[in-house]
Every structure is written in C-alpha cells, then in structure tokens.
Design a protein around this motif. Structure first.
Motif, PDB file in Angstrom:
ATOM      1  N   SER A   4      30.773  14.059  50.150  1.00  0.00           N
ATOM      2  CA  SER A   4      30.649  13.842  51.423  1.00  0.00           C
ATOM      3  C   SER A   4      30.566  12.230  51.426  1.00  0.00           C
ATOM      4  N   TRP A  55      30.876   8.281  61.695  1.00  0.00           N
ATOM      5  CA  TRP A  55      30.980   9.516  61.490  1.00  0.00           C
ATOM      6  C   TRP A  55      31.149   9.870  59.813  1.00  0.00           C
ATOM      7  N   TYR A  65      31.688  12.980  56.807  1.00  0.00           N
ATOM      8  CA  TYR A  65      32.748  13.821  56.461  1.00  0.00           C
ATOM      9  C   TYR A  65      32.148  14.598  55.242  1.00  0.00           C
ATOM     10  N   TYR A 120      34.113  17.004  52.182  1.00  0.00           N
ATOM     11  CA  TYR A 120      35.566  17.362  51.558  1.00  0.00           C
ATOM     12  C   TYR A 120      35.342  18.395  50.423  1.00  0.00           C
ATOM     13  N   TYR A 172      37.392   4.400  54.303  1.00  0.00           N
ATOM     14  CA  TYR A 172      36.271   4.655  55.128  1.00  0.00           C
ATOM     15  C   TYR A 172      35.111   3.483  55.037  1.00  0.00           C
ATOM     16  N   ILE A 219      35.992   6.408  61.047  1.00  0.00           N
ATOM     17  CA  ILE A 219      37.360   7.037  61.583  1.00  0.00           C
ATOM     18  C   ILE A 219      38.600   6.371  61.009  1.00  0.00           C
ATOM     19  N   SER A 233      39.490  18.477  54.262  1.00  0.00           N
ATOM     20  CA  SER A 233      38.183  18.348  54.959  1.00  0.00           C
ATOM     21  C   SER A 233      37.417  19.634  55.465  1.00  0.00           C
ATOM     22  N   ARG A 243      33.359  17.502  60.001  1.00  0.00           N
ATOM     23  CA  ARG A 243      33.129  16.244  60.335  1.00  0.00           C
ATOM     24  C   ARG A 243      32.060  16.097  61.346  1.00  0.00           C
TER      25      ARG A 243
END
Length: 117
Positions: free
Chosen positions: A59, A66, A68, A70, A88, A95, A109, A112
């Motif tokens: 993560s 944001w 994420y 994965y 990132y 983003i 992903s 989000r």
C-alpha cells in the motif's frame, strides 16, 4: 513528508511454496525494496494487508494524498514497485498520470482510498 510504502511480509504469493521453511514471498519483496528504497519513500513492513487471496500486496500513502493498495505482486516486481512509489512520492496529491504509472500499478490496483483531512 515522505510517502509510506507498506509491504505485507506475511503474503504467501499466488503459488504455494514447495519448501514450507522458505521465506514468504512478501518478506522477500520487502527485503528487495528495503535494499534499494525509492527516492522520497519510507519502506515499512506490515504483517497483513488483508489481501491474502491477491498474492503479495503493498500500500502507498502520504499526508493529504490518495492512498492505494496493489496486489498480485511478486518479488520480481520490486523495480516496478519502486518506480511507481517514487512517482507517487513526487506527486502533490498521490495521483500519478496514467501513462506514467508502471503497468502493475495500472492493472493491479485493489483499492484507491481518499485522503484523510
């Protein structure tokens, strides 16, 4: 503030290990990322990201960005993960433009999550 890349160290990967005493793929992935951390990213081990059916998982999060999660990753993906994590970290909001993301970040992903205020 630095981006945080959490790496699940208990992930078993998508294929069961032939040797039950072998290091788990998540731990191997964590070590590979720790050996060559991306610019602006802190690597942190975590014991579970609750994505057990999705292979190795990581993560990405950062203050005001944001986040994420994965999955379906392997230790062999460490270089692509590092590239995506550096992009990132360099972003202001988490983003990264679609075409600038590694393929694994475009296609693998799992979640989000909006920034916390």
């Amino acid at each position: 503030m630095r981006a945080i890349l959490h790496v699940c160290t208990t992930c078993r990967g998508m294929v069961p290990a032939e040797d039950p005493d072998a290091p788990r793929p998540g731990a191997v992935l964590h070590q590979a990322l720790t050996d060559a951390p991306p610019e602006g990213v802190e690597i942190r081990p975590v014991e579970c990201l609750s994505a057990c059916s999705q292979g190795c998982a990581v993560s990405l999060s950062g203050a005001g960005k944001w986040s994420y999660v994965y999955g379906r990753l392997t230790p062999e993906d460490a270089a692509d993960i590092a590239t995506g994590a550096a992009a990132y970290a360099a972003s202001s909001d988490g983003i990264v433009p679609w075409r600038e993301r590694p393929t694994i970040f475009r296609k693998q992903s799992l979640a989000r999550i909006p920034p916390q205020e």
